[in-house]
Design a protein around this motif. Structure first.
Motif, PDB file in Angstrom:
ATOM      1  N   LEU A 177       0.818  -1.202   0.000  1.00  0.00           N
ATOM      2  CA  LEU A 177       0.000   0.000   0.000  1.00  0.00           C
ATOM      3  C   LEU A 177       0.857   1.260   0.000  1.00  0.00           C
ATOM      4  O   LEU A 177       0.550   2.232  -0.707  1.00  0.00           O
ATOM      5  CB  LEU A 177      -0.937  -0.023   1.213  1.00  0.00           C
ATOM      6  CG  LEU A 177      -1.938   1.126   1.327  1.00  0.00           C
ATOM      7  CD1 LEU A 177      -2.807   1.215   0.074  1.00  0.00           C
ATOM      8  CD2 LEU A 177      -2.819   0.927   2.564  1.00  0.00           C
ATOM      9  N   ALA A 178       1.941   1.265   0.769  1.00  0.00           N
ATOM     10  CA  ALA A 178       2.791   2.454   0.849  1.00  0.00           C
ATOM     11  C   ALA A 178       3.356   2.813  -0.522  1.00  0.00           C
ATOM     12  O   ALA A 178       3.368   3.981  -0.919  1.00  0.00           O
ATOM     13  CB  ALA A 178       3.924   2.238   1.854  1.00  0.00           C
ATOM     14  N   THR A 179       3.818   1.808  -1.265  1.00  0.00           N
ATOM     15  CA  THR A 179       4.365   2.052  -2.602  1.00  0.00           C
ATOM     16  C   THR A 179       3.289   2.583  -3.540  1.00  0.00           C
ATOM     17  O   THR A 179       3.517   3.523  -4.313  1.00  0.00           O
ATOM     18  CB  THR A 179       4.964   0.764  -3.188  1.00  0.00           C
ATOM     19  OG1 THR A 179       6.012   0.308  -2.324  1.00  0.00           O
ATOM     20  CG2 THR A 179       5.521   0.993  -4.578  1.00  0.00           C
ATOM     21  N   ALA A 180       2.098   2.001  -3.462  1.00  0.00           N
ATOM     22  CA  ALA A 180       0.994   2.445  -4.318  1.00  0.00           C
ATOM     23  C   ALA A 180       0.620   3.902  -4.010  1.00  0.00           C
ATOM     24  O   ALA A 180       0.378   4.695  -4.930  1.00  0.00           O
ATOM     25  CB  ALA A 180      -0.219   1.530  -4.127  1.00  0.00           C
ATOM     26  N   LEU A 181       0.595   4.252  -2.730  1.00  0.00           N
ATOM     27  CA  LEU A 181       0.235   5.618  -2.351  1.00  0.00           C
ATOM     28  C   LEU A 181       1.337   6.605  -2.709  1.00  0.00           C
ATOM     29  O   LEU A 181       1.066   7.762  -3.061  1.00  0.00           O
ATOM     30  CB  LEU A 181      -0.079   5.690  -0.859  1.00  0.00           C
ATOM     31  CG  LEU A 181      -1.337   4.930  -0.431  1.00  0.00           C
ATOM     32  CD1 LEU A 181      -1.477   4.936   1.079  1.00  0.00           C
ATOM     33  CD2 LEU A 181      -2.588   5.512  -1.081  1.00  0.00           C
ATOM     34  N   GLU A 182       2.567   6.165  -2.656  1.00  0.00           N
ATOM     35  CA  GLU A 182       3.688   7.016  -3.087  1.00  0.00           C
ATOM     36  C   GLU A 182       3.529   7.364  -4.571  1.00  0.00           C
ATOM     37  O   GLU A 182       3.721   8.513  -4.982  1.00  0.00           O
ATOM     38  CB  GLU A 182       5.006   6.283  -2.843  1.00  0.00           C
ATOM     39  CG  GLU A 182       6.241   7.109  -3.122  1.00  0.00           C
ATOM     40  CD  GLU A 182       7.515   6.356  -2.790  1.00  0.00           C
ATOM     41  OE1 GLU A 182       8.591   6.857  -3.179  1.00  0.00           O
ATOM     42  OE2 GLU A 182       7.444   5.294  -2.160  1.00  0.00           O
ATOM     43  N   VAL A 183       3.157   6.380  -5.357  1.00  0.00           N
ATOM     44  CA  VAL A 183       2.912   6.609  -6.789  1.00  0.00           C
ATOM     45  C   VAL A 183       1.687   7.510  -6.970  1.00  0.00           C
ATOM     46  O   VAL A 183       1.674   8.404  -7.830  1.00  0.00           O
ATOM     47  CB  VAL A 183       2.719   5.266  -7.523  1.00  0.00           C
ATOM     48  CG1 VAL A 183       2.255   5.486  -8.957  1.00  0.00           C
ATOM     49  CG2 VAL A 183       4.007   4.463  -7.502  1.00  0.00           C
ATOM     50  N   HIS A 184       0.656   7.266  -6.170  1.00  0.00           N
ATOM     51  CA  HIS A 184      -0.551   8.090  -6.260  1.00  0.00           C
ATOM     52  C   HIS A 184      -0.228   9.575  -6.087  1.00  0.00           C
ATOM     53  O   HIS A 184      -0.711  10.416  -6.853  1.00  0.00           O
ATOM     54  CB  HIS A 184      -1.557   7.650  -5.198  1.00  0.00           C
ATOM     55  CG  HIS A 184      -2.626   8.661  -4.923  1.00  0.00           C
ATOM     56  ND1 HIS A 184      -3.525   9.080  -5.881  1.00  0.00           N
ATOM     57  CD2 HIS A 184      -2.919   9.386  -3.796  1.00  0.00           C
ATOM     58  CE1 HIS A 184      -4.338  10.000  -5.361  1.00  0.00           C
ATOM     59  NE2 HIS A 184      -3.986  10.198  -4.103  1.00  0.00           N
ATOM     60  N   LEU A 185       0.595   9.907  -5.114  1.00  0.00           N
ATOM     61  CA  LEU A 185       0.921  11.310  -4.850  1.00  0.00           C
ATOM     62  C   LEU A 185       1.675  11.936  -6.021  1.00  0.00           C
ATOM     63  O   LEU A 185       1.560  13.135  -6.287  1.00  0.00           O
ATOM     64  CB  LEU A 185       1.740  11.426  -3.562  1.00  0.00           C
ATOM     65  CG  LEU A 185       0.981  11.018  -2.286  1.00  0.00           C
ATOM     66  CD1 LEU A 185       1.919  10.961  -1.098  1.00  0.00           C
ATOM     67  CD2 LEU A 185      -0.189  11.952  -2.009  1.00  0.00           C
ATOM     68  N   GLN A 186       2.409  11.109  -6.763  1.00  0.00           N
ATOM     69  CA  GLN A 186       3.137  11.608  -7.929  1.00  0.00           C
ATOM     70  C   GLN A 186       2.234  11.750  -9.157  1.00  0.00           C
ATOM     71  O   GLN A 186       2.690  12.194 -10.215  1.00  0.00           O
ATOM     72  CB  GLN A 186       4.306  10.678  -8.260  1.00  0.00           C
ATOM     73  CG  GLN A 186       5.382  10.657  -7.193  1.00  0.00           C
ATOM     74  CD  GLN A 186       6.498   9.696  -7.514  1.00  0.00           C
ATOM     75  OE1 GLN A 186       7.175   9.820  -8.537  1.00  0.00           O
ATOM     76  NE2 GLN A 186       6.685   8.690  -6.663  1.00  0.00           N
ATOM     77  N   ARG A 187       0.951  11.392  -8.999  1.00  0.00           N
ATOM     78  CA  ARG A 187       0.008  11.585 -10.107  1.00  0.00           C
ATOM     79  C   ARG A 187      -0.545  13.008 -10.153  1.00  0.00           C
ATOM     80  O   ARG A 187      -1.281  13.361 -11.077  1.00  0.00           O
ATOM     81  CB  ARG A 187      -1.137  10.572 -10.014  1.00  0.00           C
ATOM     82  CG  ARG A 187      -0.686   9.147 -10.289  1.00  0.00           C
ATOM     83  CD  ARG A 187      -1.864   8.231 -10.442  1.00  0.00           C
ATOM     84  NE  ARG A 187      -2.701   8.228  -9.274  1.00  0.00           N
ATOM     85  CZ  ARG A 187      -4.012   7.971  -9.300  1.00  0.00           C
ATOM     86  NH1 ARG A 187      -4.615   7.727 -10.444  1.00  0.00           N
ATOM     87  NH2 ARG A 187      -4.711   7.948  -8.179  1.00  0.00           N
TER      88      ARG A 187
END
Length: 314
Positions: A190-200
Motif C-alpha cells: 500500500l505504501a508504494t501504491a500511495l507514493e505513486v498516487h501522490l506523484q500523479r
C-alpha cells in the motif's frame, strides 16, 4: 475452500481463473477503477455511484446502461451475499488494485462487521522473483497464495478505512504524511501504491504527472510503429500502475499535441520541449473536473526534488 467462502476479486480474469481451478464458494468481481476520477468515502451510496457514473460518462463515454450492467449489478449482488463466514479478498499489489482494495475493506467495515476477512496478494512466492498478477500465477502458486492468505484483524480494517477516508478527502496532504508510518500493516504494498498516487499530481517541472511523463519518455526511448505498440510497452513495463490499454489510450489522447505522429510514434517539437522540462503544460492541461480521489488534480503540484506536494492557492 468451502462453500461458506465469499471471494471478492480484482477483475474478471482472476474470477474466471479461480472458477477454472475449482475454488469453491461464491464470487464477486469488483469492477471499478477507483484510482481514477472523483471518489467519496461512502462506498455504495447513491452519491458514490452518481460521482462514478459522471466520471465514466465524461472521461470514457460509458453509457448508463453499460455502467449499471457491468458495475452496479455486481455491487448489488455483493450486497445480497451475507451468509458466507469468510470473505477472501484477491487484489494485486499495483496502484489500481490497492485503491480498489481500500474501498472494499471500507465497505466491509460498515456492512460486514464481525465477519472473517482475509487477503490474498501476488507476493512472497518461494520459487520465482516474478511479479505476475494473480490471474497469471500457475495453479500451484495461486493455491499457495490462498493457503498463506493473511487474516485481517479489526485494527487492519480500521487502518485501511482510515487511508480510504484520506484518499477521498479534498486534500492529499494528510495522506502524504500518514501512509508510510505503519510498518506492521499487512497491506505491504500500500505504501508504494500511495507514493505513486501522490506523484500523479502534476509535476512542478513540466505540468505532467508521473503517468503522463512515463508515456512521453517511453515514446521517446523506443521506436514504435503504432500507438498500440506504445501502449503494450507501457503495460509490460509499468507494473506499479496496474493500468490497461483503456487507461493508457485515454491519457495518450489527452496528450495528443505532444505527438506529431502515431504511425510511427514520434514526439512533436512541443512534446520534446515538455520532455526536457523546457515547457510547462500545466496551464493547457488544467481542468476543474479532473479528480484523484477526493482531491482536484490541478489544485496541487508535485515537487520532484523534495518529493512533496504543494497546494496551489488562488
Amino acid at each position: 475452500m468451502g462453500t461458506s467462502t465469499l471471494h471478492i476479486t480484482n477483475g474478471d480474469s482472476t474470477t474466471n481463473y479461480l472458477k477454472k481451478l475449482q475454488f469453491s464458494g461464491e464470487f464477486i468481481t469488483w469492477r471499478e477503477m477507483l484510482c481514477e476520477g472523483k471518489t467519496t468515502s461512502d462506498v455504495g451510496s447513491e452519491t458514490f455511484w452518481k460521482n462514478r457514473f459522471e466520471f465514466f460518462q465524461t472521461s470514457y463515454k460509458i453509457s448508463k446502461r453499460k455502467f449499471i450492467d457491468y458495475t452496479v449489478k455486481e455491487y448489488r449482488s455483493l450486497c445480497n451475499k451475507k451468509e458466507q463466514k469468510e470473505i477472501v479478498l484477491w487484489f494485486d499489489n499495483d496502484l489500481f488494485c490497492q485503491i480498489n482494495m481500500l474501498a472494499v475493506v471500507s465497505w466491509l467495515k460498515r456492512f460486514r462487521k464481525g465477519y472473517q476477512i482475509s487477503l490474498v496478494s501476488n507476493s512472497n512466492l518461494k520459487n520465482t522473483g516474478k511479479n505476475d498478477s494473480l490471474s497469471q500465477l500457475n495453479p500451484d502458486d495461486i493455491t499457495e497464495q490462498f493457503k498463506n492468505r493473511v487474516n485481517l484483524n479489526q485494527d487492519d480494517i480500521e487502518y485501511a478505512d482510515y487511508i480510504w477516508q484520506l484518499y477521498c478527502s479534498d486534500s492529499p496532504l494528510r495522506l502524504e504524511t500518514v501512509y508510510k508510518f505503519n510498518p506492521m500493516s499487512p497491506f505491504k504494498y500500500l505504501a508504494t501504491a500511495l507514493e505513486v498516487h501522490l506523484q500523479r499530481f502534476p509535476s512542478i517541472e513540466n505540468g505532467l504527472n508521473i503517468v503522463e511523463n512515463t508515456i512521453i519518455k517511453t515514446a521517446n526511448k523506443h521506436q514504435f510503429t503504432s500507438k498500440k505498440q506504445l501502449v503494450n510497452q507501457l503495460i509490460n513495463e509499468q507494473e506499479v500502475f496496474g493500468f490497461g490499454d483503456i487507461q493508457y489510450d485515454h491519457r495518450i489522447d489527452r496528450l495528443q499535441k505532444l505527438f506529431s505522429s502515431f504511425n510511427p510514434v514520434k514526439l512533436s517539437k512541443q512534446g520534446k520541449q515538455v520532455l526536457e522540462n523546457q515547457l510547462n503544460l500545466y496551464g493547457q492541461l488544467r481542468s476543474e473536473i479532473s479528480y484523484l480521489g477526493g482531491s482536484k488534480k490541478y489544485s496541487f503540484l508535485f515537487n520532484n526534488q523534495s518529493k512533496k506536494l504543494l497546494k496551489i492557492t488562488s
